[in-house]
Scaffold this motif. Sequence first.
Motif, PDB file in Angstrom:
ATOM      1  N   MET A   1     -17.584  26.590 -13.822  1.00 47.95           N
ATOM      2  CA  MET A   1     -18.383  27.234 -14.858  1.00 47.95           C
ATOM      3  C   MET A   1     -17.610  27.386 -16.163  1.00 47.95           C
ATOM      4  SD  MET A   1     -20.204  30.214 -12.620  1.00 47.95           S
ATOM      5  CE  MET A   1     -20.979  30.909 -14.066  1.00 47.95           C
ATOM      6  N   LEU A   2     -16.298  27.288 -16.081  1.00 44.14           N
ATOM      7  CA  LEU A   2     -15.461  27.426 -17.268  1.00 44.14           C
ATOM      8  C   LEU A   2     -15.248  26.046 -17.884  1.00 44.14           C
ATOM      9  CD1 LEU A   2     -13.597  29.117 -19.107  1.00 44.14           C
ATOM     10  CD2 LEU A   2     -11.820  28.893 -17.359  1.00 44.14           C
ATOM     11  N   ILE A   3     -15.677  25.864 -19.146  1.00 39.48           N
ATOM     12  CA  ILE A   3     -15.602  24.557 -19.793  1.00 39.48           C
ATOM     13  C   ILE A   3     -14.647  24.608 -20.980  1.00 39.48           C
ATOM     14  CG2 ILE A   3     -16.896  22.775 -21.026  1.00 39.48           C
ATOM     15  CD1 ILE A   3     -19.313  23.432 -19.356  1.00 39.48           C
ATOM     16  N   ASP A   4     -13.645  23.727 -20.948  1.00 39.17           N
ATOM     17  CA  ASP A   4     -12.745  23.537 -22.082  1.00 39.17           C
ATOM     18  C   ASP A   4     -13.399  22.488 -22.974  1.00 39.17           C
ATOM     19  OD1 ASP A   4     -10.732  23.128 -23.894  1.00 39.17           O
ATOM     20  OD2 ASP A   4      -9.239  22.452 -22.439  1.00 39.17           O
ATOM     21  N   THR A   5     -13.909  22.911 -24.129  1.00 40.96           N
ATOM     22  CA  THR A   5     -14.708  22.009 -24.952  1.00 40.96           C
ATOM     23  C   THR A   5     -13.887  21.153 -25.914  1.00 40.96           C
ATOM     24  OG1 THR A   5     -15.101  23.726 -26.639  1.00 40.96           O
ATOM     25  CG2 THR A   5     -16.718  23.525 -24.854  1.00 40.96           C
ATOM     26  N   HIS A   6     -12.554  21.270 -25.883  1.00 38.61           N
ATOM     27  CA  HIS A   6     -11.742  20.439 -26.777  1.00 38.61           C
ATOM     28  C   HIS A   6     -10.324  20.360 -26.237  1.00 38.61           C
ATOM     29  CE1 HIS A   6     -11.435  18.743 -30.997  1.00 38.61           C
ATOM     30  NE2 HIS A   6     -10.165  18.725 -30.584  1.00 38.61           N
ATOM     31  N   ALA A   7      -9.976  19.187 -25.732  1.00 42.42           N
ATOM     32  CA  ALA A   7      -8.630  18.978 -25.184  1.00 42.42           C
ATOM     33  C   ALA A   7      -8.140  17.582 -25.553  1.00 42.42           C
ATOM     34  CB  ALA A   7      -8.647  19.139 -23.666  1.00 42.42           C
ATOM     35  N   HIS A   8      -6.819  17.423 -25.471  1.00 44.16           N
ATOM     36  CA  HIS A   8      -6.190  16.116 -25.703  1.00 44.16           C
ATOM     37  C   HIS A   8      -5.278  15.829 -24.506  1.00 44.16           C
ATOM     38  CE1 HIS A   8      -7.617  15.931 -29.882  1.00 44.16           C
ATOM     39  NE2 HIS A   8      -7.287  17.210 -29.967  1.00 44.16           N
ATOM     40  N   LEU A   9      -5.881  15.721 -23.337  1.00 48.87           N
ATOM     41  CA  LEU A   9      -5.100  15.523 -22.117  1.00 48.87           C
ATOM     42  C   LEU A   9      -4.456  14.147 -22.049  1.00 48.87           C
ATOM     43  CD1 LEU A   9      -7.497  17.269 -19.572  1.00 48.87           C
ATOM     44  CD2 LEU A   9      -5.235  18.072 -20.291  1.00 48.87           C
ATOM     45  N   ASN A  10      -4.875  13.241 -22.918  1.00 49.12           N
ATOM     46  CA  ASN A  10      -4.255  11.920 -22.976  1.00 49.12           C
ATOM     47  C   ASN A  10      -3.060  11.882 -23.931  1.00 49.12           C
ATOM     48  OD1 ASN A  10      -6.339  12.430 -24.873  1.00 49.12           O
ATOM     49  ND2 ASN A  10      -6.428  10.286 -25.467  1.00 49.12           N
ATOM     50  N   ALA A  11      -2.693  13.028 -24.489  1.00 49.05           N
ATOM     51  CA  ALA A  11      -1.574  13.099 -25.436  1.00 49.05           C
ATOM     52  C   ALA A  11      -0.245  12.786 -24.734  1.00 49.05           C
ATOM     53  CB  ALA A  11      -1.511  14.482 -26.074  1.00 49.05           C
ATOM     54  N   PRO A  12       0.725  12.259 -25.463  1.00 50.21           N
ATOM     55  CA  PRO A  12       2.028  11.928 -24.855  1.00 50.21           C
ATOM     56  C   PRO A  12       2.755  13.139 -24.289  1.00 50.21           C
ATOM     57  CG  PRO A  12       2.085  11.668 -27.261  1.00 50.21           C
ATOM     58  CD  PRO A  12       0.655  11.839 -26.880  1.00 50.21           C
ATOM     59  N   GLU A  13       2.430  14.324 -24.764  1.00 53.17           N
ATOM     60  CA  GLU A  13       3.068  15.540 -24.236  1.00 53.17           C
ATOM     61  C   GLU A  13       2.797  15.736 -22.742  1.00 53.17           C
ATOM     62  OE1 GLU A  13       2.584  16.409 -28.650  1.00 53.17           O
ATOM     63  OE2 GLU A  13       1.531  15.287 -27.099  1.00 53.17           O
ATOM     64  N   PHE A  14       1.773  15.055 -22.217  1.00 57.54           N
ATOM     65  CA  PHE A  14       1.437  15.181 -20.797  1.00 57.54           C
ATOM     66  C   PHE A  14       1.859  13.965 -19.975  1.00 57.54           C
ATOM     67  CE2 PHE A  14      -1.969  17.748 -22.924  1.00 57.54           C
ATOM     68  CZ  PHE A  14      -1.538  18.989 -22.479  1.00 57.54           C
ATOM     69  N   ALA A  15       2.630  13.079 -20.580  1.00 56.86           N
ATOM     70  CA  ALA A  15       2.979  11.817 -19.915  1.00 56.86           C
ATOM     71  C   ALA A  15       3.675  12.017 -18.571  1.00 56.86           C
ATOM     72  CB  ALA A  15       3.854  10.967 -20.836  1.00 56.86           C
ATOM     73  N   GLU A  16       4.494  13.064 -18.474  1.00 56.33           N
ATOM     74  CA  GLU A  16       5.301  13.260 -17.268  1.00 56.33           C
ATOM     75  C   GLU A  16       4.560  13.961 -16.132  1.00 56.33           C
ATOM     76  OE1 GLU A  16       8.340  11.945 -16.947  1.00 56.33           O
ATOM     77  OE2 GLU A  16       8.056  11.102 -18.959  1.00 56.33           O
ATOM     78  N   ASP A  17       3.529  14.739 -16.464  1.00 54.25           N
ATOM     79  CA  ASP A  17       2.891  15.555 -15.413  1.00 54.25           C
ATOM     80  C   ASP A  17       1.390  15.730 -15.622  1.00 54.25           C
ATOM     81  OD1 ASP A  17       3.069  17.158 -17.681  1.00 54.25           O
ATOM     82  OD2 ASP A  17       3.726  18.957 -16.588  1.00 54.25           O
ATOM     83  N   ARG A  18       0.737  14.712 -16.155  1.00 48.41           N
ATOM     84  CA  ARG A  18      -0.687  14.828 -16.499  1.00 48.41           C
ATOM     85  C   ARG A  18      -1.544  15.236 -15.286  1.00 48.41           C
ATOM     86  NH1 ARG A  18      -0.868  10.595 -19.091  1.00 48.41           N
ATOM     87  NH2 ARG A  18      -0.746  11.504 -21.178  1.00 48.41           N
ATOM     88  N   ASP A  19      -1.324  14.592 -14.158  1.00 51.85           N
ATOM     89  CA  ASP A  19      -2.130  14.909 -12.974  1.00 51.85           C
ATOM     90  C   ASP A  19      -1.948  16.355 -12.541  1.00 51.85           C
ATOM     91  OD1 ASP A  19      -3.118  12.349 -12.925  1.00 51.85           O
ATOM     92  OD2 ASP A  19      -1.687  11.623 -11.419  1.00 51.85           O
ATOM     93  N   GLU A  20      -0.717  16.854 -12.637  1.00 49.18           N
ATOM     94  CA  GLU A  20      -0.451  18.239 -12.260  1.00 49.18           C
ATOM     95  C   GLU A  20      -1.128  19.210 -13.228  1.00 49.18           C
ATOM     96  OE1 GLU A  20       1.732  15.852 -12.469  1.00 49.18           O
ATOM     97  OE2 GLU A  20       3.045  15.840 -10.701  1.00 49.18           O
ATOM     98  N   VAL A  21      -1.109  18.888 -14.518  1.00 49.15           N
ATOM     99  CA  VAL A  21      -1.776  19.723 -15.525  1.00 49.15           C
ATOM    100  C   VAL A  21      -3.269  19.795 -15.248  1.00 49.15           C
ATOM    101  CG1 VAL A  21      -2.420  19.836 -17.975  1.00 49.15           C
ATOM    102  CG2 VAL A  21      -0.046  19.370 -17.327  1.00 49.15           C
ATOM    103  N   ILE A  22      -3.852  18.660 -14.918  1.00 50.75           N
ATOM    104  CA  ILE A  22      -5.291  18.626 -14.630  1.00 50.75           C
ATOM    105  C   ILE A  22      -5.593  19.391 -13.351  1.00 50.75           C
ATOM    106  CG2 ILE A  22      -7.201  17.083 -14.033  1.00 50.75           C
ATOM    107  CD1 ILE A  22      -5.942  15.037 -16.000  1.00 50.75           C
TER     108      ILE A  22
END
Length: 258
Positions: A1-22
């Motif tokens: 029910m909680l929606i993040d309406t603006h993210a940049h999950l493809n940013a290089p800052e998440f290169a090392e742990d993107r799956d864990e962040v998600i």
Amino acid sequence: MLIDTHAHLNAPEFAEDRDEVISRARENGVSTVINIGFNRETIPTCLELAERYEFIYAVIGWHPQDAKDMTDADLEWIAELTRHPKVVGLGEMGLDYYWDTSPKDVQAEVFRKQIRLARELKLPIVIHNRDAHEDVIKILREEKAEEVGGVMHCFSGSWETAKLALEMNFYISFGGPLTFKNAKKPKEVAVQVPLDRLLVETDCPYLTPHPYRGKRNESGYVRLVAEEMANLRGLPYEEMIQITGDNAQRLFRLPARS
């Protein structure tokens, strides 16, 4: 029910742990993420993420900071990519007078072209506005943006600017700065926006909310923004995420949530 309406999950800052962040976002109750691709490099990776995760949707467009690099071919490319079933809006587009990376007249031209495309495609638009409130409103009005509406992302303007945006069929979204103790203006505006026009976001990896300010932002931290919004409006947290979730679902025409 909680929606993040603006993210940049493809940013290089998440290169090392993107799956864990998600995964952490899901653990924090995030049901849907609207991820943004805003230039030649980020649009393809934005779509890749949307294809990989069922609960991630894409908004694609051209950022004002990169306006000087956009060609007519890029605009045609964006138009073609909107056929992708996970693309739910155009943006982020607008004006940025803080970073001196593209001339103001070029920013305005690219902004206008994208609004016209959105009207043609009947897609909502996501607005980036930094230190350009008057000109953003002027262009939205002149280009009849109310026909498609959209969202004023990470809103930082006055209540007067918010009212003008609301009159043009826009939603007002708040991010991490809403949680800052010295964020007087955003808090004042947040309590005045009609409940059916409120949205919450992270803009991760940027604009991290308290108490993580200064560190990398994550989509899961949208919970902190929603909690602050609930406190400001005097509503239970669960009611606030229902309200903002319903608003996001309506704006971006998302599938019904279970």
